[in-house]
Design a protein around this motif. Structure first.
Motif, PDB file in Angstrom:
ATOM      1  N   PHE A  71       0.861  -1.182   0.000  1.00 52.98           N
ATOM      2  CA  PHE A  71       0.000   0.000   0.000  1.00 52.98           C
ATOM      3  C   PHE A  71       0.893   1.226   0.000  1.00 52.98           C
ATOM      4  CE2 PHE A  71      -1.885   3.535   2.342  1.00 52.98           C
ATOM      5  CZ  PHE A  71      -3.062   3.730   1.635  1.00 52.98           C
ATOM      6  N   LEU A  72       0.554   2.215  -0.818  1.00 54.01           N
ATOM      7  CA  LEU A  72       1.298   3.472  -0.862  1.00 54.01           C
ATOM      8  C   LEU A  72       0.392   4.601  -0.378  1.00 54.01           C
ATOM      9  CD1 LEU A  72       3.112   3.109  -4.310  1.00 54.01           C
ATOM     10  CD2 LEU A  72       3.968   2.524  -2.035  1.00 54.01           C
ATOM     11  N   GLY A  73       0.950   5.461   0.461  1.00 62.68           N
ATOM     12  CA  GLY A  73       0.145   6.521   1.036  1.00 62.68           C
ATOM     13  C   GLY A  73       0.842   7.855   1.055  1.00 62.68           C
ATOM     14  N   ASN A  74       0.115   8.860   1.470  1.00 61.22           N
ATOM     15  CA  ASN A  74       0.631  10.218   1.613  1.00 61.22           C
ATOM     16  C   ASN A  74       1.477  10.273   2.883  1.00 61.22           C
ATOM     17  OD1 ASN A  74       1.123  12.917   1.815  1.00 61.22           O
ATOM     18  ND2 ASN A  74      -1.000  13.564   1.579  1.00 61.22           N
ATOM     19  N   GLY A  75       2.748   9.890   2.746  1.00 65.37           N
ATOM     20  CA  GLY A  75       3.611   9.719   3.896  1.00 65.37           C
ATOM     21  C   GLY A  75       3.206   8.479   4.679  1.00 65.37           C
ATOM     22  N   SER A  76       4.005   8.098   5.686  1.00 65.34           N
ATOM     23  CA  SER A  76       3.638   6.975   6.542  1.00 65.34           C
ATOM     24  C   SER A  76       2.475   7.321   7.454  1.00 65.34           C
ATOM     25  CB  SER A  76       4.844   6.545   7.383  1.00 65.34           C
ATOM     26  OG  SER A  76       5.861   6.018   6.567  1.00 65.34           O
ATOM     27  N   ASP A  77       2.236   8.614   7.637  1.00 67.73           N
ATOM     28  CA  ASP A  77       1.154   9.024   8.524  1.00 67.73           C
ATOM     29  C   ASP A  77      -0.215   8.582   8.004  1.00 67.73           C
ATOM     30  OD1 ASP A  77       3.007  10.201  10.174  1.00 67.73           O
ATOM     31  OD2 ASP A  77       2.764  12.201   9.340  1.00 67.73           O
ATOM     32  N   GLU A  78      -0.366   8.456   6.674  1.00 68.79           N
ATOM     33  CA  GLU A  78      -1.655   8.006   6.150  1.00 68.79           C
ATOM     34  C   GLU A  78      -1.960   6.569   6.557  1.00 68.79           C
ATOM     35  OE1 GLU A  78      -4.388   7.623   2.119  1.00 68.79           O
ATOM     36  OE2 GLU A  78      -2.300   8.189   1.903  1.00 68.79           O
ATOM     37  N   PRO A  79      -1.070   5.592   6.312  1.00 69.15           N
ATOM     38  CA  PRO A  79      -1.387   4.243   6.785  1.00 69.15           C
ATOM     39  C   PRO A  79      -1.504   4.140   8.299  1.00 69.15           C
ATOM     40  CG  PRO A  79       0.823   4.326   5.819  1.00 69.15           C
ATOM     41  CD  PRO A  79       0.145   5.604   5.462  1.00 69.15           C
ATOM     42  N   ILE A  80      -0.763   4.956   9.046  1.00 74.27           N
ATOM     43  CA  ILE A  80      -0.917   4.949  10.505  1.00 74.27           C
ATOM     44  C   ILE A  80      -2.338   5.339  10.881  1.00 74.27           C
ATOM     45  CG2 ILE A  80      -0.249   6.125  12.646  1.00 74.27           C
ATOM     46  CD1 ILE A  80       2.601   6.317  11.436  1.00 74.27           C
ATOM     47  N   ASP A  81      -2.849   6.395  10.256  1.00 74.59           N
ATOM     48  CA  ASP A  81      -4.221   6.821  10.530  1.00 74.59           C
ATOM     49  C   ASP A  81      -5.225   5.780  10.056  1.00 74.59           C
ATOM     50  OD1 ASP A  81      -6.224   8.867  11.319  1.00 74.59           O
ATOM     51  OD2 ASP A  81      -6.645   8.923   9.181  1.00 74.59           O
ATOM     52  N   LEU A  82      -4.954   5.161   8.914  1.00 76.64           N
ATOM     53  CA  LEU A  82      -5.892   4.180   8.369  1.00 76.64           C
ATOM     54  C   LEU A  82      -6.052   2.962   9.271  1.00 76.64           C
ATOM     55  CD1 LEU A  82      -5.086   4.205   4.540  1.00 76.64           C
ATOM     56  CD2 LEU A  82      -7.148   5.045   5.665  1.00 76.64           C
ATOM     57  N   VAL A  83      -4.994   2.528   9.939  1.00 78.48           N
ATOM     58  CA  VAL A  83      -5.141   1.347  10.791  1.00 78.48           C
ATOM     59  C   VAL A  83      -6.098   1.627  11.950  1.00 78.48           C
ATOM     60  CG1 VAL A  83      -2.934   0.291  10.202  1.00 78.48           C
ATOM     61  CG2 VAL A  83      -3.051   1.841  12.134  1.00 78.48           C
ATOM     62  N   PHE A  84      -6.097   2.855  12.450  1.00 80.88           N
ATOM     63  CA  PHE A  84      -7.071   3.221  13.482  1.00 80.88           C
ATOM     64  C   PHE A  84      -8.486   3.187  12.918  1.00 80.88           C
ATOM     65  CE2 PHE A  84      -3.283   4.993  15.458  1.00 80.88           C
ATOM     66  CZ  PHE A  84      -3.490   4.685  16.803  1.00 80.88           C
ATOM     67  N   ARG A  85      -8.659   3.751  11.732  1.00 80.84           N
ATOM     68  CA  ARG A  85      -9.998   3.845  11.136  1.00 80.84           C
ATOM     69  C   ARG A  85     -10.524   2.485  10.710  1.00 80.84           C
ATOM     70  NH1 ARG A  85      -8.641   8.205   6.748  1.00 80.84           N
ATOM     71  NH2 ARG A  85     -10.761   7.762   6.023  1.00 80.84           N
ATOM     72  N   ILE A  86      -9.640   1.556  10.394  1.00 78.94           N
ATOM     73  CA  ILE A  86     -10.051   0.225   9.956  1.00 78.94           C
ATOM     74  C   ILE A  86     -10.354  -0.692  11.138  1.00 78.94           C
ATOM     75  CG2 ILE A  86      -9.237  -1.896   8.829  1.00 78.94           C
ATOM     76  CD1 ILE A  86      -7.686  -0.027   6.885  1.00 78.94           C
ATOM     77  N   PHE A  87      -9.502  -0.638  12.172  1.00 76.95           N
ATOM     78  CA  PHE A  87      -9.593  -1.645  13.227  1.00 76.95           C
ATOM     79  C   PHE A  87     -10.209  -1.162  14.547  1.00 76.95           C
ATOM     80  CE2 PHE A  87      -6.089  -3.152  10.514  1.00 76.95           C
ATOM     81  CZ  PHE A  87      -6.524  -4.440  10.258  1.00 76.95           C
ATOM     82  N   CYS A  88     -10.154   0.118  14.833  1.00 78.00           N
ATOM     83  CA  CYS A  88     -10.481   0.582  16.183  1.00 78.00           C
ATOM     84  C   CYS A  88     -11.823   1.296  16.266  1.00 78.00           C
ATOM     85  CB  CYS A  88      -9.379   1.510  16.695  1.00 78.00           C
ATOM     86  SG  CYS A  88      -7.775   0.694  16.834  1.00 78.00           S
TER      87      CYS A  88
END
Length: 344
Positions: A71-88
């Motif tokens: 997965f490619l994102g807008n910096g690493s901060d995008e996938p970091i935020d996405l894991v919260f939105r997906i799992f939490c």
């Protein structure tokens, strides 16, 4: 635990937005009248590939990871935020992380209204897997491990991280932003063996491309599909994609810069260790190091007045009177040392 039981139900059942560029995927086309684009000013008038397929092929070759696991994102901060939105689930679930570590994990937890549990590192910033596992409960969805860690610089033994992976029923997020400066085997090479891990990497550090804002996440195909379902349609712009492809073509330059940075790191740390202001120099596996000094606030302000910026970590837990110093060019490192040698 089954992935479906970890993911928020609304995300698992989500029907993603279908962009114009997704709907004809795999077919040849010459005339584009589907996306309400301006027909002039090529190539900037066209939306970029929403899944960055060409770039992913280059990343796959460079990182030795299959395309479907990227997965490619807008910096690493995008996938970091996405894991919260997906799992939490907000106000229900929690995450566990080492402390001190990269501050965006806690910021994203707060933004997503998710409890953030800190587990302090031990002496010399050692990580204890059992301490992390004991901080979890039935609502813990994620454990964050940054290795090499920021701001401490040290990488954690693989055996200790594996204890967490093998004994936690949630997702282990391993941030390997600085792994190119470390000689340990990166966990991105083991994503097919451990389906409960997400490994982060970035173009900002070893590749020297912080300005283009491109982060990477490596995980199972199922997790990557969830990332693609939740992300914004065109999250990586065309200019970033093109620049990243160019950078990846020059592997020799990337390697040479890493070697040069590591050489300068040893020189710089050796010199800093001899300074009268230095109380303790911590070992590092990254392109920076942490040093405990006599008065971090005063020394930081002194350097600012000299036009030299380091990171004051005095307010970070376990980092009292510590400065984090990034390895610069030979000239920049010499300027820093000259200033520190005249500090009184």
């Amino acid at each position: 635990m089954l992935l479906e039981l970890l993911v928020r139900k609304n995300i698992w059942n989500l029907k993603p937005y279908s962009s114009a560029r997704n709907e004809y995927n795999g077919k040849n086309a010459e005339v584009f009248l589907d996306a309400n684009e301006n027909p002039y000013n090529e190539p900037l008038n066209r939306y970029p590939d929403p899944l960055q397929n060409e770039l992913k092929s280059s990343v796959s070759f460079a990182k030795n990871v299959p395309v479907d696991n990227i997965f490619l994102g807008n910096g690493s901060d995008e996938p970091i935020d996405l894991v919260f939105r997906i799992f939490c689930r907000p106000q229900i679930d929690n995450v566990v992380a080492i402390a001190p570590t990269y501050g965006m994990y806690e910021v994203c937890a707060n933004i997503n209204d998710v409890e953030y549990r800190k587990v302090r590192l031990g002496d010399n910033f050692k990580m204890n897997a059992q301490d992390l596992l004991q901080a979890t409960d039935a609502n813990t969805k994620l454990i964050f491990i940054c290795s090499p860690n920021n701001p401490t610089g040290n990488a954690f033994p693989r055996e200790e991280i594996l204890k967490v992976i093998n004994n936690f029923e949630g997702i282990v997020v391993i941030d390997e932003a600085y792994s190119d400066f470390c000689n340990l085997r990166p966990f991105r090479l083991d994503i097919l063996k451990y389906p409960n891990i997400i490994v982060l990497n970035t173009f900002s550090k070893a590749y020297g491309c912080a300005a283009i804002r491109l982060g990477m996440a490596f995980a199972s195909e199922q997790i990557i599909q969830l990332f693609n379902k939740v992300k914004y349609p065109y999250n990586v712009n065309l200019l970033t994609q093109n620049m990243a492809k160019q950078v990846l073509k020059d592997k020799d330059s990337i390697h040479q810069r890493i070697v040069l940075i590591l050489k300068e790191r040893e020189m710089l740390m050796s010199a800093v260790d001899k300074l009268p202001i230095t109380k303790k120099l911590y070992s590092t596996d990254a392109n920076f190091f942490l040093v405990k000094v006599t008065d971090a606030n005063a020394i930081y302000n002194y350097l600012v007045n000299k036009g030299i910026i380091v990171r004051n970590r005095n307010q970070v837990e376990l980092c009292d009177n510590c400065l984090r110093i990034t390895v610069g060019t030979k000239q920049e490192n010499s300027q820093l040392l000259s200033a520190l040698r005249t500090y009184k």
